[in-house]
Motif scaffolding. Structure first.
Motif, PDB file in Angstrom:
ATOM      1  N   GLU A  79      86.205   3.606  15.181  1.00  0.00           N
ATOM      2  CA  GLU A  79      87.491   3.537  14.490  1.00  0.00           C
ATOM      3  C   GLU A  79      87.319   3.683  12.981  1.00  0.00           C
ATOM      4  OE1 GLU A  79      89.219  -0.104  15.713  1.00  0.00           O
ATOM      5  OE2 GLU A  79      89.942   0.655  17.655  1.00  0.00           O
ATOM      6  N   LYS A  80      86.289   2.984  12.478  1.00  0.00           N
ATOM      7  CA  LYS A  80      86.012   3.125  11.043  1.00  0.00           C
ATOM      8  C   LYS A  80      85.660   4.577  10.699  1.00  0.00           C
ATOM      9  CE  LYS A  80      84.364  -1.617  10.371  1.00  0.00           C
ATOM     10  NZ  LYS A  80      83.198  -2.468  10.009  1.00  0.00           N
ATOM     11  N   GLU A  81      84.884   5.172  11.576  1.00  0.00           N
ATOM     12  CA  GLU A  81      84.516   6.560  11.331  1.00  0.00           C
ATOM     13  C   GLU A  81      85.745   7.467  11.381  1.00  0.00           C
ATOM     14  OE1 GLU A  81      81.713   9.405  10.321  1.00  0.00           O
ATOM     15  OE2 GLU A  81      81.444   7.224  10.572  1.00  0.00           O
ATOM     16  N   LEU A  82      86.681   7.167  12.327  1.00  0.00           N
ATOM     17  CA  LEU A  82      87.907   7.957  12.408  1.00  0.00           C
ATOM     18  C   LEU A  82      88.772   7.762  11.171  1.00  0.00           C
ATOM     19  CD1 LEU A  82      88.900   7.489  16.164  1.00  0.00           C
ATOM     20  CD2 LEU A  82      88.175   9.611  15.050  1.00  0.00           C
ATOM     21  N   GLN A  83      88.873   6.512  10.713  1.00  0.00           N
ATOM     22  CA  GLN A  83      89.638   6.264   9.497  1.00  0.00           C
ATOM     23  C   GLN A  83      89.048   7.008   8.304  1.00  0.00           C
ATOM     24  OE1 GLN A  83      89.855   2.028   8.986  1.00  0.00           O
ATOM     25  NE2 GLN A  83      91.217   1.692  10.757  1.00  0.00           N
ATOM     26  N   ARG A  84      87.735   6.965   8.234  1.00  0.00           N
ATOM     27  CA  ARG A  84      87.093   7.674   7.138  1.00  0.00           C
ATOM     28  C   ARG A  84      87.331   9.187   7.241  1.00  0.00           C
ATOM     29  NH1 ARG A  84      82.580  10.231   6.353  1.00  0.00           N
ATOM     30  NH2 ARG A  84      81.853   9.793   8.456  1.00  0.00           N
ATOM     31  N   LEU A  85      87.261   9.681   8.480  1.00  0.00           N
ATOM     32  CA  LEU A  85      87.516  11.106   8.682  1.00  0.00           C
ATOM     33  C   LEU A  85      88.962  11.468   8.349  1.00  0.00           C
ATOM     34  CD1 LEU A  85      85.545  11.767  11.994  1.00  0.00           C
ATOM     35  CD2 LEU A  85      84.946  12.556   9.705  1.00  0.00           C
ATOM     36  N   ARG A  86      89.916  10.541   8.722  1.00  0.00           N
ATOM     37  CA  ARG A  86      91.310  10.809   8.379  1.00  0.00           C
ATOM     38  C   ARG A  86      91.513  10.831   6.870  1.00  0.00           C
ATOM     39  NH1 ARG A  86      94.011   6.742  12.884  1.00  0.00           N
ATOM     40  NH2 ARG A  86      93.630   8.118  14.713  1.00  0.00           N
ATOM     41  N   ALA A  87      90.864   9.863   6.184  1.00  0.00           N
ATOM     42  CA  ALA A  87      90.970   9.860   4.721  1.00  0.00           C
ATOM     43  C   ALA A  87      90.399  11.151   4.139  1.00  0.00           C
ATOM     44  CB  ALA A  87      90.234   8.645   4.153  1.00  0.00           C
ATOM     45  N   GLU A  88      89.268  11.579   4.691  1.00  0.00           N
ATOM     46  CA  GLU A  88      88.695  12.839   4.216  1.00  0.00           C
ATOM     47  C   GLU A  88      89.630  14.008   4.518  1.00  0.00           C
ATOM     48  OE1 GLU A  88      84.844  13.302   5.868  1.00  0.00           O
ATOM     49  OE2 GLU A  88      83.925  11.733   4.652  1.00  0.00           O
ATOM     50  N   MET A  89      90.310  13.944   5.701  1.00  0.00           N
ATOM     51  CA  MET A  89      91.242  15.009   6.038  1.00  0.00           C
ATOM     52  C   MET A  89      92.419  15.037   5.064  1.00  0.00           C
ATOM     53  SD  MET A  89      90.200  16.810   8.627  1.00  0.00           S
ATOM     54  CE  MET A  89      91.696  17.522   9.276  1.00  0.00           C
ATOM     55  N   GLN A  90      92.921  13.838   4.699  1.00  0.00           N
ATOM     56  CA  GLN A  90      94.012  13.791   3.730  1.00  0.00           C
ATOM     57  C   GLN A  90      93.573  14.376   2.382  1.00  0.00           C
ATOM     58  OE1 GLN A  90      95.357   9.753   3.551  1.00  0.00           O
ATOM     59  NE2 GLN A  90      96.299   9.773   5.610  1.00  0.00           N
ATOM     60  N   VAL A  91      92.390  13.968   1.990  1.00  0.00           N
ATOM     61  CA  VAL A  91      91.878  14.511   0.721  1.00  0.00           C
ATOM     62  C   VAL A  91      91.753  16.026   0.804  1.00  0.00           C
ATOM     63  CG1 VAL A  91      89.897  14.533  -0.835  1.00  0.00           C
ATOM     64  CG2 VAL A  91      90.713  12.369   0.106  1.00  0.00           C
TER      65      VAL A  91
END
Length: 898
Positions: free
Chosen positions: A757-769
């Motif tokens: 989940e943390k990895e997904l959140q980080r990936l989502r943040a990277e996707m937003q960026v």
């Protein structure tokens, strides 16, 4: 148009005025000329100097140098200096050329040594005002030309070092070697380069017939081949000439080692210098080749390696040295290797070389025995022991007896060896290393001695030499004595020394001198299908090639030997802990020539990076390949790449993301290897880059290649890993598990889920960026496109204006040409008007004088009588009427022209 009409009316009015007053014509012409000259000067003054004049050249060599520096390019002065010396060297240089600057010091050194015999001239061939630049078309610098008694130019293309240039100049000074004794003849014939000999009798004449022809042919050979691969000599003694079966003077003889020697065919070819050196080059016999590539990007080495297997020998070579001991040893090995027919001439040469080597050793030992050892090297005593292997094989019926010697070397080849006795501990360590490998020394029965070197297990600076012979089992062990296997120094001198071993040698050279007559190296080039071409390279000039082939860059002694076969992809390297000498060269040749060569392929390895565990991607080298990739407990994903591969760089971001996903899993290793710096065994090499291989755990032989048709993305790469991995296959965690195990598994799964989940959140943040960055890029792209459109419109407007200006310029040019034509016509009319005005002035003066004369006549005729007066009046009246008629006719004739 109205302005032009006004100007035209003004010009016509002025012309009419000048016609009325002719004195203004000259003034108008003068004014027009001055205005034209002023406009021309003004137009020329606006043009600026685009090219700056080059500064005058300065001296290239120092004033104290013995080299005559013609830095102004005075090529005509070279002829003036050429009469000073019979041999002169001309250097054509460019002051800005780096090689010209580097060769300047080398030329200075050679000129200081040969200043009394050779004239050195340097000419600047880059100065544009010099005659050298105008008369000579040189495409590279520097260019060195040699002249010998007006023969030349002989261009030197060898290494630009003082030693090589000095040697070449010396060979040009004396291209012939004079042979007066048998020892000089043997020395000439034992050289590795082919030789041409001429026999002449100098008793009757200082220059017998044919001598100058041979002299000039030697110069032609140097002109054709700067390396001087053919040596020319002159025999001055009849007894020496009879040693090579030459009896008639003027005979030209070419010595060949392996084939029959030949004599120049006078019946077929004319005795000319060109025919002699052409005949020598066509029939020469070479068994060793010097390679001197020009620069690090030369294709010379590649072209030579394509011809077949090659033995490359790198060693320091000094062309000015009187003695070359290593060169003699290499020549001896090459002669033995190519002596397929047991040539008697080769045997005589080898015997002479052996005698000279022994004499040199004796002289060296007597001259330098009381002196201390050179500080750069150390050498310990060589201890030898005869070993009879305690095994009898009833099937093969053979018995192996070996001679084990300890060779401990540190540093370079010694010139003086002080020997001390060895001890029992050293021999015991040697025996331990020998018995660990004794199975490799069993061979079928043979009458020769098989020698090989083994490294010590205790010290990296020690190695052992083992020479074994196999005997028939019918011999009893007590019948085989050490004297049959080895000849010791004690037996030669007749003194037996007492040692604690059965058989111990006193010198390191004793074992190397064993059974040379029975060595397998003789004629080995014809007995196998692995014939080697022997190439020599000067390590002082080309050590960078040796380092690329596996030599140690920090080696104190730049000696290196390697065998390369491009066709079979073979690369063997001589152990650099061994000294490069005759025995080591023979051993590597014999081991290569065997059917099953014991040599191992050399693998070029890169430097091992530190702290590999801190990185997401492990960097694999040649040394760490087995430990990382072939680890049976790990699944390994390996990327093959190079620094120059652009596609490899494009895949880095995908590989890094996959490494982050599997970073917490200890069962998977994400690694990469730079194949440009690290060699691998053939079964692990790839044919294209980039390539991704997956090595599953416990079945490394079933490695899988990533499909080329599949796009290289993170999801595809993860699916590829999961589908071929053994430890990541989904299994039922509740099978054969107690409640505690289930609870631990659940906790582990929760931790894993939280990590995901943390990895997904980080990936989502990277996707937003990334989305934000994409929007910014889209805005920037739209702005750039608008700017591009505006620039296009502006460019079109400028092009239209440019076309209008061009058309206007053309119209003005046409009008200018028209006005020039009109001005030319007006100038012609003005010249005609001036001519007419001059005529009118002359006629006016004539009329004035004529009227004055008439008035005088009238005054005189008023006072006399009437009859004569009438007659006189009639006569002047008639004359006056005639004059008036003439004037009227003249005025009527000239009026149209006016």
């Amino acid at each position: 148009m109205i302005r032009l009409q006004r100007h035209w009316l003004w010009i016509s009015h002025t012309v009419r005025q000048m016609a009325r007053r002719p004195e203004y014509v000259c003034g108008a012409v003068a004014v027009i000329c001055t205005l034209f000259s002023l406009s021309l000067r003004l137009a020329l003054s606006r043009a600026k100097d685009v090219v700056k004049m080059a500064p005058p050249p300065v001296r290239f060599f120092s004033p104290n140098s013995p080299v005559i520096d013609l830095y102004m390019g005075q090529l005509d002065q070279v002829e003036r200096y050429c009469h000073i010396s019979e041999v002169y060297v001309i250097l054509f240089y460019a002051p800005w050329c780096g090689e010209s600057i580097s060769v300047r010091g080398e030329i200075d050194q050679v000129a200081m040594k040969l200043r009394d015999q050779v004239l050195f001239i340097a000419v600047n061939c880059w100065w544009h005002q010099g005659k050298c630049r105008k008369q000579m078309n040189l495409f590279y610098y520097p260019v060195i030309h040699l002249y010998q008694r007006r023969f030349g130019p002989i261009e030197y293309k060898g290494p630009l070092t003082s030693a090589y240039m000095h040697d070449f100049i010396r060979r040009v000074m004396s291209p012939l070697q004079y042979i007066a004794t048998h020892s000089i003849l043997l020395n000439f014939l034992s050289h590795y380069e082919p030789g041409v000999l001429g026999y002449f009798e100098f008793n009757s004449s200082p220059q017998p017939p044919g001598y100058l022809t041979l002299y000039v042919s030697a110069l032609h050979a140097l002109k054709r081949d700067y390396q001087g691969t053919i040596r020319f000599g002159v025999i001055t003694s009849k007894q020496v000439a009879e040693r090579i079966s030459v009896t008639s003077p003027g005979t030209i003889y070419m010595h060949r080692h392996f084939n029959s020697s030949i004599i120049f065919p006078r019946e077929v070819l004319n005795v000319t210098a060109v025919n002699i050196y052409s005949w020598a080059f066509e029939n020469r016999e070479t068994f060793m080749y010097w390679l001197r590539p020009h620069g690090s990007k030369s294709l010379l080495l590649n072209n030579e390696l394509k011809k077949g297997p090659a033995l490359l020998l790198f060693f320091p070579f000094s062309p000015l040295a009187e003695k070359q001991p290593l060169m003699k040893e290499i020549t001896e090995v090459a002669l033995k290797y190519h002596n397929c027919n047991n040539s008697k001439s080769v045997q005589r040469v080898l015997q002479y070389m052996e005698e000279t080597n022994q004499a040199d050793r004796k002289d060296q030992a007597t001259d330098s025995f009381p002196h201390e050892m050179e500080p750069f090297f150390q050498m310990k005593k060589s201890c030898c022991n005869t070993i009879m292997l305690p095994q009898w094989n009833r099937i093969s019926q053979t018995l192996n007896i070996c001679e084990l010697c300890i060779n401990q070397t540190v540093g370079i080849r010694p010139s003086v060896i002080h020997l001390v006795q060895c001890n029992f501990i050293e021999m015991e360590a040697a025996l331990d290393s020998f018995y660990l490998r004794e199975h490799t020394f069993f061979h079928p029965r043979t009458n020769t001695v098989e020698c090989s070197n083994i490294l010590s297990y205790y010290s990296p600076f020690n190695y052992y030499t083992v020479c074994c012979r196999t005997f028939n089992s019918l011999f009893k062990p007590d019948q085989v004595t050490p004297s049959e296997l080895v000849f010791s120094e004690e037996q030669k001198s007749g003194v037996m020394m007492t040692h604690r071993f059965p058989h111990v040698e006193d010198r390191i050279s004793t074992l190397l001198e064993l059974h040379h007559s029975q060595s397998h190296i003789t004629g080995l080039s014809c007995n196998t299908n692995k014939t080697l071409n022997i190439y020599l390279m000067d390590s002082n000039l080309h050590w960078r090639f040796a380092t690329r082939l596996g030599a140690n860059e920090s080696a104190q002694v730049q000696e290196f030997a390697t065998i390369i076969d491009l066709l079979d992809e073979i690369h063997y390297v001589l152990d650099q802990r061994q000294i490069l000498d005759k025995s080591s060269i023979e051993n590597i040749i014999k081991n290569y020539s065997r059917t099953y060569s014991p040599l191992s392929r050399h693998l070029i390895a890169g430097t091992k990076s530190q702290a590999q565990e801190k990185y997401l991607i492990a960097e694999v080298t040649t040394q760490t390949f087995d430990n990382i990739v072939l680890d049976a407990e790990k699944n390994v994903l390996l990327l093959y790449y190079t620094q120059w591969c652009g596609f490899c760089t494009a895949l880095n971001h995908v590989f890094i993301q996959v490494a982050r996903l599997f970073h917490a899993n200890d069962g998977i290793i994400i690694a990469r290897i730079n194949v440009a710096k690290n060699d691998l065994p053939w079964e692990y090499m790839v044919d294209q880059l980039p390539t991704v291989l997956f090595f599953p755990s416990k079945r490394k032989d079933l490695s899988v290649k990533y499909p080329e048709a599949l796009p290289f993305t993170v999801p595809n790469l993860v699916r590829f890993i999961l589908s071929h991995s053994t430890q990541l296959v989904h299994q039922d965690p509740f099978q054969s598990c107690n409640p505690d195990c289930i609870q631990k598994a659940a906790e582990l799964q929760k931790d894993r889920i939280s990590q995901l989940e943390k990895e997904l959140q980080r990936l989502r943040a990277e996707m937003q960026v990334l989305h934000q960055a994409e929007k910014q890029l889209a805005l920037q792209l739209s702005a750039t496109r608008q700017e591009e459109q505006q620039l296009k419109l502006h460019n079109r407007a400028l092009e239209e204006k440019n076309e209008k200006l061009k058309s206007h310029n053309e119209k003005l040019q046409d009008l200018y040409n028209l006005r020039n034509v009109e001005l030319a016509k007006t100038a012609e009319k003005l010249s005609e008007i001036t001519a007419v005005s001059e005529k009118l002035l002359k006629e006016n003066t004539l009329l004035k004088t004529y009227m004055a004369s008439i008035e005088e006549l009238l005054e005189e005729n008023t006072y006399p009588s009437s009859t004569p007066v009438r007659a006189e009046e009639e006569s002047p009246l008639t004359s006056h009427s005639e004059n008036n008629a003439e004037t009227e006719s003249f005025s009527c004739h000239d009026t149209p022209t006016l």
